[in-house]
Design a protein around this motif. Sequence first.
Motif, mmCIF file in Angstrom:
data_model
loop_
_atom_site.group_PDB
_atom_site.id
_atom_site.type_symbol
_atom_site.label_atom_id
_atom_site.label_comp_id
_atom_site.label_asym_id
_atom_site.label_seq_id
_atom_site.Cartn_x
_atom_site.Cartn_y
_atom_site.Cartn_z
ATOM 1 N N CYS A 69 -14.612 -17.831 9.177
ATOM 2 C CA CYS A 69 -13.743 -18.081 10.332
ATOM 3 C C CYS A 69 -13.726 -16.901 11.296
ATOM 4 N N GLY A 70 -14.505 -15.868 10.999
ATOM 5 C CA GLY A 70 -14.573 -14.704 11.876
ATOM 6 C C GLY A 70 -13.395 -13.767 11.770
ATOM 7 N N LEU A 71 -12.745 -13.726 10.585
ATOM 8 C CA LEU A 71 -11.505 -12.942 10.448
ATOM 9 C C LEU A 71 -11.693 -11.599 9.741
ATOM 10 N N HIS A 72 -12.928 -11.232 9.379
ATOM 11 C CA HIS A 72 -13.180 -9.940 8.724
ATOM 12 C C HIS A 72 -12.239 -9.743 7.533
ATOM 13 N N ALA A 73 -12.381 -10.620 6.567
ATOM 14 C CA ALA A 73 -11.390 -10.724 5.493
ATOM 15 C C ALA A 73 -11.422 -9.556 4.514
ATOM 16 N N GLU A 74 -12.543 -8.876 4.365
ATOM 17 C CA GLU A 74 -12.601 -7.784 3.386
ATOM 18 C C GLU A 74 -11.558 -6.726 3.707
ATOM 19 N N ILE A 75 -11.569 -6.228 4.927
ATOM 20 C CA ILE A 75 -10.597 -5.209 5.312
ATOM 21 C C ILE A 75 -9.218 -5.824 5.480
ATOM 22 N N GLY A 76 -9.166 -7.072 5.961
ATOM 23 C CA GLY A 76 -7.862 -7.713 6.172
ATOM 24 C C GLY A 76 -7.099 -7.905 4.874
ATOM 25 N N ILE A 77 -7.761 -8.406 3.836
ATOM 26 C CA ILE A 77 -7.100 -8.601 2.538
ATOM 27 C C ILE A 77 -6.696 -7.256 1.947
ATOM 28 N N THR A 78 -7.550 -6.254 2.125
ATOM 29 C CA THR A 78 -7.220 -4.913 1.623
ATOM 30 C C THR A 78 -5.943 -4.386 2.264
ATOM 31 N N VAL A 79 -5.808 -4.571 3.574
ATOM 32 C CA VAL A 79 -4.603 -4.113 4.278
ATOM 33 C C VAL A 79 -3.365 -4.840 3.749
ATOM 34 N N LEU A 80 -3.471 -6.153 3.534
ATOM 35 C CA LEU A 80 -2.327 -6.913 3.020
ATOM 36 C C LEU A 80 -1.938 -6.450 1.624
ATOM 37 N N LEU A 81 -2.922 -6.093 0.821
ATOM 38 C CA LEU A 81 -2.625 -5.555 -0.514
ATOM 39 C C LEU A 81 -1.921 -4.210 -0.402
ATOM 40 N N GLU A 82 -2.401 -3.366 0.490
ATOM 41 C CA GLU A 82 -1.791 -2.052 0.676
ATOM 42 C C GLU A 82 -0.354 -2.162 1.171
ATOM 43 N N ARG A 83 -0.076 -3.179 1.971
ATOM 44 C CA ARG A 83 1.281 -3.382 2.493
ATOM 45 C C ARG A 83 2.167 -4.160 1.525
ATOM 46 N N SER A 84 1.626 -4.522 0.368
ATOM 47 C CA SER A 84 2.365 -5.281 -0.656
ATOM 48 C C SER A 84 2.784 -6.663 -0.164
ATOM 49 N N LEU A 85 2.073 -7.185 0.822
ATOM 50 C CA LEU A 85 2.361 -8.533 1.307
ATOM 51 C C LEU A 85 1.718 -9.597 0.420
ATOM 52 N N ILE A 86 0.631 -9.238 -0.235
ATOM 53 C CA ILE A 86 0.006 -10.118 -1.215
ATOM 54 C C ILE A 86 -0.330 -9.285 -2.437
ATOM 55 N N LYS A 87 -0.764 -9.923 -3.497
ATOM 56 C CA LYS A 87 -1.181 -9.214 -4.701
ATOM 57 C C LYS A 87 -2.334 -9.968 -5.341
#
Length: 781
Positions: free
Chosen positions: A177-195
């Motif tokens: 979908c063009g969302l660059h998910a590798e870095i995006g998911i990493t950021v969400l993990l770092e922010r504790s928004l997902i696990k």
Amino acid sequence: MIKGRLGGTRALVVLDDVSKDEQLRALCGNRTWIGPGSVVIITTRDVRVLNVLKVDHVLETEVLNKRESLELFSWHAFRKKRPRKDFIELSTNVVAYCGGLPLALEVLGSYLYERTTQEWRSVLSKLEMIPNDQVQEKLRISFDGLRDHMEKAIFLDICCFFIGKNRAYVKEILDGCGLHAEIGITVLLERSLIKVEKNNKLGMHDLLRDMGREIVRESSPKEPENQSRLWFQEDVLDVLKEHTGTKAIEGLALMLEKSSKVCFSTKAFEKMKKLRLLQLNGVQLDGDYEYLPKYLRWVYWQGFPLKYTPDNFYQENIVAIDFRHSNLKLVWKEPQVLERLKILTLSHSRYLTNTPDFSKLPNLEKLILKDCPSLSELHPSIGDLSNLLLINLKDCVTLSNLPRTFYKLKSLKTLIISGCTKIDKLEEDIEQMECMTTLIAKDTGVKQVPFSIVRLKNIGYISLCEYEGLSSHVFPSLIRSWMSPTFNPLSSIDPFGGMSSSLVSMNMHSNNLVDLPSMLSSLSKLRSVWVQCHSEFQLTQDFRRILDGISDVNVTELETSKISKHSLRSFLIGMGSCNQVFNTLSSSISQELTVSVSSDFSLPGDNYPCWLTYTGEGNSVLFEVPQVNNYCPKGMVLCVVYSSTPENIADEYLSGIWIVNYTNFFIQLYKRDTVMSLNDEEWQGIVSSLAPHDKVEIFVTFQHRLTVKKTTLYLIYGESIDGKMEPSFRSMLPDKMLFDPDLTKANLTEPMKLVTMLSNLDQKETRKNSWFWCNCFAPKK
């Protein structure tokens, strides 16, 4: 002012809710502002801030358990430790909704203070649909702090569609979908928004999920067709029945019961031009599939109702197709050109008889056909899939042997054929599958393992012919089974020809110890052996017998008269990163042996903590592994002093190094070629097996008779975590060591300059500073 106040005292500093490392630099400088003995505690939503600062310890806060949650909630809802009797059940329900999150417990507890039971029930009912606004307001802090729309889109997609899905699977779809998910998911993990939960699946706290979904809903609360994502069943049903879909909709999920026969017209999707994520279960569509948008990246349609995928359901941009539990008999009547398709899942499709023609799917990476009981063959074009990484054919009970083209899959990493009872043969061509790391073939018809399997250099895990485990454990058993039906290693290995020579490392049990010498001579490329024994007694008895059969060493005392005829020589063996120490020792020991007129000589000793020295008579050294804090083992040097003649050179006759651990009852053998070219992985194997306080003996074994006087072991340690040293000064020392930072500025080139500098240091300054080391190697001086 901060630097002046904190630099000279021990302080406890707490920095709460840090979001940028610039904030820490402004308050603490670069750690130099904080005096010795101080402690700094930092709280943050972004763990990357802590990683950038290289903090000493990171602690992830845990949610409260049920008892703690109820107590915290009660203090806010009732102003006491426990709930009132008539509110116990309601309180328990609220606490369960909060999931141990202190923030939610406090906010909701305060909101429900002094409200009636009817109001409590109303609030609980409302929370099931719309989160409490105060909870949402505070939970949105982290979401609003995301840096760009892509990170926010990834979070909202996970909230609505991907909870419980594999992280790698989601990444592929969102990348499509063009969302660059590798870095995006990493950021969400770092922010504790997902696990990331068990089996690498994505998860999140229920309140965070509800917060994300509420962000989507509030964009158009009364007209769901204008929301970017639709997941609430009533809203989706209304949009599909009334054909009110719009181009605002990017994702849609309708998960009904499997027995459901709800049917919609394909025309209901006509206006959803930007629909990229489609998830259906128990749904049928009638009409022309041309109406489905061409922007789709992911189609998850459980229970796909048709026998064939319609030709006009052409999705040139699709990344992942998941038609599990489908009624498909054939995937496509004619091959489809889907160049972006990476994942194809058709598991549990009980009518599927053949796989599609793969020639038009050049970028397919994962093919999952688990439990397709009617599948009888794989299309030969499967061998052309140069990017294929995973094939799962588990429990395809009708599938016969794999086509020969299958073994052309050089990129394949994981093959699962467990339960394929009609597959009774794996071809020797399997060695062409050079990237394979995992082969799971449990409960198949395969009776004989192909010999060429040992040539698979990357294979890590095998389950085959009742052998199961890591390849380093399984291969020795397989080899012994090929040698003879009785698992006797002394049976000829010759039937393998050059095959057995591919074995590089072997793990075995002590019941085969007595046959080890024959195995060592037969397996020409074997670099190392690891043997586990049952007891110290067994280790000692069996090992001594092996050593007597392999080593040809005379350890009798040397006579002075012999020394005049046979000069003493030293042979150094270096393992790990210790070249500088190796060279220094070699020069020093040579001088010592040259000036020695008798067998009484001394070798360089401890220079702690750079190295620790242990000496033994003969060809072995017995020692206890030391506990050396803040230093890591960098290598070891073994020095063997022996009586030499021109025909008797230790370098030529070295057989190997044996490391015997009497504490854990195991033996490690490293053959001569291994010792001379020990790689980093092998050195780490040595280090990881030696724990502090283990009782260890190291033996050096030779072919032909050598008269060995003594063997000395030098354990070499590297610098501590915070040790620093200038390159010009480091070159003087045998290895990196902790050194006083002020002394590194001198750019010293001679030892006497170091002595002069030390003598000029102020005594108070000397006590204040850390450590400095002077290393001299001139014998007897």
